[in-house]
Design a protein around this motif. Structure first.
Motif, short mmCIF file in Angstrom:
data_model
loop_
_atom_site.label_atom_id
_atom_site.label_comp_id
_atom_site.label_asym_id
_atom_site.label_seq_id
_atom_site.Cartn_x
_atom_site.Cartn_y
_atom_site.Cartn_z
N ALA A 166 -4.71 5.18 2.64
CA ALA A 166 -3.95 4.11 1.98
C ALA A 166 -4.51 3.87 0.58
O ALA A 166 -5.71 3.95 0.35
N GLN A 185 -4.21 1.05 -2.55
CA GLN A 185 -3.74 -0.26 -2.99
C GLN A 185 -3.86 -0.35 -4.51
O GLN A 185 -4.94 -0.13 -5.07
N PRO A 238 0.82 -1.22 0.00
CA PRO A 238 0.00 0.00 0.00
C PRO A 238 0.85 1.26 0.00
O PRO A 238 1.91 1.32 0.62
#
Length: 199
Positions: A48, A50, A40
């Protein structure tokens, strides 16, 4: 992992790409597609991101992030800087290899080994890396990060050595500081008007 304690910038999000939430991303990794290898990525505010898909596109990569499904959501992320914690980066490089983040905070020494300032940031406006340093009471002095201007980088010892003449920090016989191509007399990058005379 939560927000990085010792953040290193890996990329910056650019414009939306298409209508399905993809984004153009400028990476600062040696291999652009390696951006997906660090897990991440984090924004300064702790959000975050991803990566679920990444592909090359000219000078950037096109990325699809988990949870970003349409153009509106993608456009809201433009300009977001992405970081990982320094501990996520490998330390097995060559002796003369280092990360830009390793330079920030280093002393700036002249050719007589006198401490004349400190590195506060590393920039790249498209024409090569530039060290942003404080020198005495002057802030924001920019030095081209070239072998001529910065002949020695000693991260372990905590300093970089500059050649004051090549870095444009000393006056020549005519009373004007030498000018690196692309920089004005104060060490700032010249814009289109300064470089070519007309905007």
């Amino acid at each position: 992992m939560s927000k990085p304690q010792n953040p290193v910038q890996m990329a910056v999000i650019g414009a939306a790409h298409g209508i399905k939430g993809e984004l153009r991303v400028k990476t600062f990794t040696g291999e652009p597609l390696a951006l997906a290898d660090y897990g991440p990525l984090y924004a300064k505010d702790g959000r975050a991101f991803q990566i679920i898909d990444i592909r090359p596109a000219n000078t950037v990569v096109v990325v699809r992030f988990k949870g970003v499904a349409d153009r509106n959501a993608a456009e809201a992320l433009a300009g977001t800087e992405l970081f990982v914690d320094r501990s996520m980066l490998p330390d097995d490089g060559e002796e003369d290899e280092f990360y830009h983040a390793d330079l920030v905070g280093l002393e700036v020494r002249d050719d007589a080994n006198a401490v004349i300032g400190k590195v506060v940031a590393v920039h790249n406006f498209g024409g090569g890396d530039i060290l942003d340093v404080t020198l005495g009471g002057r802030k924001g002095v920019l030095i081209p990060f070239t072998q001529a201007a910065v002949p020695q980088v000693a991260v372990a010892e905590g300093f970089v050595r500059v050649d004051p003449a090549a870095a444009g920090l000393v006056d020549d016989e005519d009373g004007e500081a030498p000018r690196e191509e692309g920089f004005d007399a104060k060490g700032r990058p010249r814009g289109p008007k300064d470089a070519g005379g007309n905007r």
